[in-house]
Design a protein around this motif. Structure first.
Motif: not given
Length: 323
Positions: A57-62, A300-303
């Motif tokens: 959740a944190r990684a997809t909505l940084p 790899s595609e996550l910021p």
């Protein structure tokens, strides 16, 4: 060795809140079920599954905080996992899990079955209240898969015709489905692209399979104290896992020992020796390694973020459990 929980630092406070919320969600209307839930949620489990949900959740909505729906999804994930463990322990007649008394050994089978049913029902209720049909479908599928995996395992005891592909499919149903589908559900709630949501599913699937393969290796290489159950207990019960299946390819006589269900004196000890002397454990280790590498690639595609790094570290930790 680094502990799993030390890797959860980006969501440490979130996990503390989760544990408190889980007890509240169960409610105190049914005293015996609440006592069972208090025991389960206070048992000090690793909370790996909800930690993964919260980290994703944190990684997809940084640039945002974790939403209330993500938090509820993490709670639902842990409720489903816990319910499945309660039922598994009844089926396996396990007195302890990781050194902690099981619900049915503390209370009785009837209470344990009811407690598991109650947790499944509660998780379904809170799932429906997320008001997201796709997420409901993903997590409902998990509950079906968990039952399917348990049935498949029960029907395949001492079955030496089981292939590695069959084993991985059963492992998906028993372990990986919850991580895979809850990971994809995070993506749905975060409104990521379809491709990214599918990548999150593949991350969870590969991580879950690696985790199960490592568990199955440890059943042959770990001590009873570390495992919380007798070493080799899966093989003794006829549950054939990757090390045994790979060893059967190499040592045909192992099939004979298994098919006669270790009925002769020293059959079981000989089977363990044959597996250790074969490439079964090293091939299983490579199988787990391949799945961990695939899991990390799917992120790899996550910021870049602390949460994404924690997810990569958790994936690598799965392999470090073997050291």
């Amino acid at each position: 060795m680094t502990s799993a929980t030390s890797l959860f630092s980006p969501v440490e406070a979130d996990l503390a809140l989760l544990t408190d919320n889980l007890k509240k969600l169960v409610g105190a209307r049914h005293k015996i079920l609440y006592a069972a839930a208090e025991h389960l949620f206070g048992a000090g489990g690793k909370r790996i599954r909800p930690a993964i949900v919260l980290l994703l959740a944190r990684a997809t909505l940084p640039d945002q905080g974790i939403t209330s729906r993500h938090r509820r999804l993490a709670e639902i994930t842990e409720m489903i996992h816990t319910a499945s463990l309660v039922h598994d322990d009844v089926v396996d007649e396990s007195a302890t899990r990781r050194g902690v008394p099981t619900v049915h050994s503390l209370f009785d089978n009837r209470v344990a079955v009811l407690a598991g049913d109650f947790l499944f029902a509660q998780s379904s209720w809170y799932l429906a209240n997320l008001d997201n049909l796709e997420v409901v479908k993903l997590l409902s599928r998990v509950i079906m898969d968990l039952a399917e995996g348990e049935i498949r395992q029960g029907l395949k005891h001492f079955d030496t015709t089981l292939s590695i592909e069959d084993y991985l499919e059963k492992s998906y149903y028993k372990t990986a489905t919850l991580i895979a589908n809850s990971a994809k559900a995070v993506g749905v709630l975060s409104e990521v692209s379809t491709a990214t949501a599918d990548n999150l599913y593949q991350f969870g699937r590969s991580l879950g399979l690696a985790y199960q393969v490592v568990d199955d290796i440890l059943d042959f290489t770990g001590s009873s104290e570390v495992l919380g159950k007798p070493a080799g207990s899966d093989l003794r019960s006829g549950n054939l896992t990757a090390p045994a299946l790979y060893a059967i390819e190499e040592v045909p006589y192992l099939k004979t020992l298994i098919e006669r269900e270790f009925s002769e004196p020293e059959d079981f000890e000989q089977a363990i020796e044959l597996i250790h002397a074969s490439q079964g454990i090293s091939r299983s280790r490579q199988l787990a390694t391949d799945h961990v590498h695939h899991a990390i690639a799917c992120l790899s595609e996550l910021p870049p973020s602390d949460s994404r790094q924690a997810l990569e570290d958790i994936s690598e930790y799965v392999l470090r459990r073997l050291k």
